[in-house]
Design a protein around this motif. Structure first.
Motif: not given
Length: 338
Positions: A165-185
């Motif tokens: 879900t996170g990998g898609l959510a971040g891409q969707i936010a980018k497609l809507r013009g947002a700046r996106v930061i991801g947290l992972t491990s």
């Protein structure tokens, strides 16, 4: 029929923390026959979802949502399959159906949570309708577009960002013009986030203070936090949210392997920053599914939405796939092909 036996994954021991192989047993049985109003579904794709872990606990982790799985019973989960026999006039033989069934080759259904017909498009792998073009993608879309109302110029943070879900959510936010930061491990997951178009990434396991690390990358605060984890991560990000920000509560995987939820101590920030914190389930938002499905289909067809799946094969591999998911070994959408 692809097989003349019905392999089933039974829950034989309740997990203590992360599940291990001793919790499951693969057994074989006969193929069931549908009764009045029922249909026989040959399960072709199984979705591995972290939320299923909560249904394995002795305590009612998700009381009011789904029942607990009794010991000795077949584990349930989201599947996509083909109708082989039908005594239900609304379900046609040969159609593809998606919904909550069981971890087995063949399931008898008359109704199910999220049950819907799927009409695969030529050239699109069937597995995508259980991932980016299915419940996972739809969940990410609803969380970002309807709940989070992400818009151009927003700063968005996503945790479990290399997951399904996170990998898609971040891409969707980018497609809507947002700046996106991801947290992972892990380093490999950090690299995957940049491949997906994330602007920044943070390895939460290598920083001393996660809140400070996020604040450095978001000096004006976080407008939308897409939360798949809860627990200490939620506690860390509350103080660095922007005023009138939104926290989209999609999952609480930090608590799924425990009977004792983490006590978040920074909730005062909800009042101080006038935050909106909202949980959601996909099944409550059927009003926007047609729009979400259309946009996901278009983004995937154009290549703007990058799809990555983690595939296992055979019902007997379901326990391994689920254990790998729950111990953080996977990236993308974890699926099992029958």
């Amino acid at each position: 029929m692809a097989s003349k036996e019905n392999k089933m994954v039974r829950l034989v021991k309740r997990p203590d923390g992360a599940p291990d192989p001793s919790c499951f047993k693969v057994v074989s049985g006969s193929i069931p026959e549908p009764g009045e109003g029922e249909f026989l579904l040959e399960n072709l794709i199984f979705s591995m979802d972290a939320g299923v872990r909560g249904f394995m606990n002795e305590a009612a982790t998700f009381e009011g949502y789904m029942p607990q799985i009794p010991l000795g019973e077949t584990v349930f989960g989201m599947t996509l399959g083909k109708v082989l026999k039908s005594n239900n006039p609304s379900v046609k033989v040969g159609s593809y159906m998606r919904g909550m069934a069981k971890w087995e080759n063949y399931s008898i259904l008359n109704d199910a949570i999220g049950l819907e017909k799927v009409e695969p498009k030529p050239g699109v792998p069937l597995q995508h309708y259980m991932g980016a073009l299915g419940p996972v993608g739809l969940t990410a879309w609803v969380g970002m577009c309807k709940i989070g109302e992400v818009k151009k110029g927003d700063t968005v943070v996503v945790n479990a960002a290399a997951g399904a879900t996170g990998g898609l959510a971040g891409q969707i936010a980018k497609l809507r013009g947002a700046r996106v930061i991801g947290l992972t491990s892990t380093k490999a997951k950090i690299e995957r986030l940049y491949e997906l178009g994330y602007d920044e990434a943070v390895n939460y396991k290598t920083v001393d203070d996660l809140g400070s690390a996020i604040s450095e990358k978001c000096p004006e605060g976080v407008n939308v936090f897409f939360d798949n984890v809860g627990g200490e991560m939620l506690e860390s990000i509350l103080p660095v949210m922007a005023e009138n920000g939104c926290i989209v509560c999609c999952g609480m995987i930090a608590d799924y392997n425990s009977d004792t939820p983490y006590g978040v101590k920074s909730l005062w920030n909800i009042v101080l920053k006038r935050l909106r914190l909202q949980g959601f389930l996909l099944f409550d938002h059927f009003d926007v599914i047609p729009k979400a499905q259309s946009e996901l289909n278009d983004w995937a067809a154009s290549g703007e939405l990058k799809i990555f799946d983690n595939i296992y094969n055979g019902v007997a591999e379901i326990p391994t796939a689920f254990i790998d998911l729950m111990t953080g070994k996977t990236m993308g959408k974890t699926l099992v092909k029958a």
